[in-house]
Write a protein that holds these residues in place. Structure first.
Motif, PDB file in Angstrom:
ATOM      1  N   LYS A  48       0.830  -1.205   0.000  1.00  0.00           N
ATOM      2  CA  LYS A  48       0.000   0.000   0.000  1.00  0.00           C
ATOM      3  C   LYS A  48       0.866   1.258   0.000  1.00  0.00           C
ATOM      4  N   SER A  49       2.001   1.198   0.691  1.00  0.00           N
ATOM      5  CA  SER A  49       2.905   2.356   0.693  1.00  0.00           C
ATOM      6  C   SER A  49       3.443   2.620  -0.712  1.00  0.00           C
ATOM      7  N   PHE A  53       3.182   6.009  -2.844  1.00  0.00           N
ATOM      8  CA  PHE A  53       4.400   6.648  -3.343  1.00  0.00           C
ATOM      9  C   PHE A  53       4.299   6.920  -4.837  1.00  0.00           C
ATOM     10  N   ARG A  54       3.780   5.965  -5.582  1.00  0.00           N
ATOM     11  CA  ARG A  54       3.659   6.136  -7.028  1.00  0.00           C
ATOM     12  C   ARG A  54       2.687   7.259  -7.381  1.00  0.00           C
ATOM     13  N   LYS A  55       1.704   7.481  -6.506  1.00  0.00           N
ATOM     14  CA  LYS A  55       0.742   8.560  -6.740  1.00  0.00           C
ATOM     15  C   LYS A  55       1.188   9.875  -6.111  1.00  0.00           C
ATOM     16  N   ASN A 152       7.276  15.890   1.620  1.00  0.00           N
ATOM     17  CA  ASN A 152       8.303  16.599   0.853  1.00  0.00           C
ATOM     18  C   ASN A 152       9.442  15.658   0.479  1.00  0.00           C
ATOM     19  N   LEU A 153       9.090  14.543  -0.140  1.00  0.00           N
ATOM     20  CA  LEU A 153      10.085  13.518  -0.423  1.00  0.00           C
ATOM     21  C   LEU A 153      11.162  14.002  -1.383  1.00  0.00           C
ATOM     22  N   CYS A 207      12.738  -1.435  -4.296  1.00  0.00           N
ATOM     23  CA  CYS A 207      11.651  -1.346  -3.325  1.00  0.00           C
ATOM     24  C   CYS A 207      10.462  -0.557  -3.874  1.00  0.00           C
ATOM     25  N   CYS A 208      10.688   0.216  -4.920  1.00  0.00           N
ATOM     26  CA  CYS A 208       9.579   0.901  -5.584  1.00  0.00           C
ATOM     27  C   CYS A 208       8.731  -0.086  -6.382  1.00  0.00           C
TER      28      CYS A 208
END
Length: 510
Positions: A48-49, A53-55, A152-153, A207-208
């Motif tokens: 789910k993370s 992250f992709r969005k 703010n990645l 991990c992505c």
């Protein structure tokens, strides 16, 4: 709804729950989590993370079908990215990988139960009780600091480039020889620092795709650098940044341990799962810095802490030399009297700058912050910097032709500096001429000083106006926001070390 209990984690099946069987929502979160195998839950939440992250989002709406007054309805609750680590920690604390209850709730219902659990826990903690106004804002600062990193990645990837430059790439720094980053990385991992950062970014990229990076076939990444990107090297790296269930159960940091060790070794199979893609991204931003810092910390020495402050000043000199004329900035002499570090003459204003490289404690950056350690940071960093600024201001104000603005320049970017200023009211008082600024904001200002005089002047005008305002004073983030300043062009092209590494994978298969 995802079934977190299946054996095929890559093909999580859909679990259909009867709408008339939602009494589980009324049950206690801890009771329910004890029925769930921990390894399956970690994998599911980590997936789910990745979706978040992709969005480019850190909040996810979770829907649950319910029966209310005889009617079928949809209940929507919110799962935050920082909830994920807490839910995993609580599962590790209360459960194990071998639970096989026939009455497990779906993960969406578990999120709803967690929401109630977390709200009740916060109410019991009474985090805003028995604190003064500064304490309230310091609490808010800690709470928002955790969220700040998730929201703010892209700043983390800038931080990767900044740390890499300061600790390794910039060879002309005066204090470069005191800390040998390459030798330290070689001692710990047996590889040079450039191989370390390549592995770091490779693991992040893997991990992505999936929570278990070591399951990826070696040919997926080895073509980038077959000598460095091997299963053995990636495995050694992940093991170094992993923790066991026992580590988490006994650590005083609790779930915060996952920010420094984002991989979890499962109990049943011994596999390594990323707890979430977000702390892995944070490892990209902070990994090299903390690797070197911890090396000296384990030796019981202050060498790194003291030297990094000098390296930070070297870095300020470096960007000043890049964007300013020699006559526009000065390093203030150090002597017996404590004074500020620099002055910058930007035309209509003179900035008196005191730089501080100290970091706020990890246990402050959470939803229930450690206020004692927050107080220590303000006393040792903000208060000390303010005294040094005032000492220099008294001497400079006699001869200065320009208005002087005091700047407390922080290396750590842990929160909106507006909240930090509010949390330092007892220290700064009503001194509207003193601003707290992050190194990122300072990089942008100096870049504009050379490349966009018009925008720079707008910033300086707003700073001067705010320094004289009795009411509605603006802080630096508010000024930048009003002027639509967000990107940091300092970390473009040759300084963008992160993008250079990520470009190795742009054509790789997903």
């Amino acid at each position: 709804m995802s079934d977190v209990y299946g054996n095929d984690r890559y093909k999580l099946c859909i679990r259909r729950k009867s709408l008339n069987n939602m009494e589980c929502l009324m049950k206690d979160f801890i009771s329910e989590i004890k029925k769930i195998p921990t390894d399956g839950l970690i994998y599911c939440l980590s997936e789910k993370s990745i979706d978040m992250f992709r969005k480019n989002e850190c909040l996810m709406p979770v829907t649950i079908p319910v029966i209310h007054n005889g009617q079928r309805k949809i209940l929507t609750v919110t799962l935050t990215a920082w909830d994920i680590l807490d839910m995993e920690f609580l599962s590790i604390k209360e459960s194990n990988d071998y639970r096989r209850s026939s009455k497990k709730v779906p993960v969406e219902a578990l999120v709803d139960l967690y929401r109630d659990y977390d709200n009740e826990r916060s109410a019991k903690e009474g985090i805003f009780q028995n604190v003064d106004a500064d304490g309230v804002f310091r609490t808010l600062m800690g709470m928002t600091a955790e969220q700040f990193a998730y929201e703010n990645l892209y700043w983390l990837f800038e931080k990767f480039s900044r740390d890499y430059y300061i600790l390794f790439a910039a060879e002309n720094f005066e204090h470069r020889s005191i800390i040998d980053t390459d030798a330290i990385v070689r001692e710990i991992f047996g590889i040079p620092v450039n191989d370390y950062v390549l592995i770091l970014v490779t693991v992040f990229w893997l991990c992505c795709q999936h929570p278990d990076p070591l399951s990826a076939p070696e040919e997926l990444y080895s073509n980038v650098n077959s000598a460095v990107l091997t299963v053995e090297n990636l495995s050694n790296f992940i093991k170094y940044y992993s923790c066991t269930y026992q580590n988490l159960r006994t650590s005083s940091l609790k779930k915060q341990l996952l920010y420094s060790k984002p991989f979890i070794k499962t109990q049943r199979t011994g596999e390594y799962f990323a707890s979430s893609i977000f702390p892995v991204a944070m490892l990209v931003g902070n990994g090299l810095y903390w690797l070197v810092r911890n090396y000296y910390c384990k030796q019981g020495t202050q060498v790194f802490v003291n030297t990094f402050g000098c390296l930070f000043e070297d870095y300020i000199k470096d960007i000043a030399s890049k964007y300013c004329k020699p006559s526009e900035w000065t390093t203030l002499s150090t002597g017996s009297r404590k004074s500020a570090d620099f002055t910058f003459d930007l035309g209509s204003l003179t900035l008196l700058v005191e730089s501080k490289s100290a970091l706020i404690s990890l246990d402050v950056k959470q939803q229930i912050p450690n206020l004692h350690n927050a107080d220590i940071f303000f006393e040792r960093t903000i208060s000390k910097a303010y005294k040094q600024l005032n000492s220099s201001y008294v001497r400079l104000s006699v001869s200065s032709k320009n208005p002087i603005i005091k700047i407390i320049l922080l290396y750590d970017q842990f929160s909106n500096s507006a909240i930090v200023e509010e949390a330092a009211h007892k220290i700064l008082g009503s001194d509207s001429s003193c601003f707290i600024m992050t190194i990122r904001e300072f990089e942008i200002l100096l870049y504009l000083h050379q490349h966009n005089k018009e925008t720079e002047q707008q910033i300086l005008d707003e700073i001067l106006k705010s320094s004289r305002a009795e009411n509605s004073r603006k802080n630096i983030p508010a000024i930048y926001k009003d002027l639509a300043i967000d990107s940091n062009p300092h970390f473009e092209e040759e300084m963008d070390y992160f993008s250079k590494l990520m470009n190795n994978f742009k054509d790789a298969a997903k």
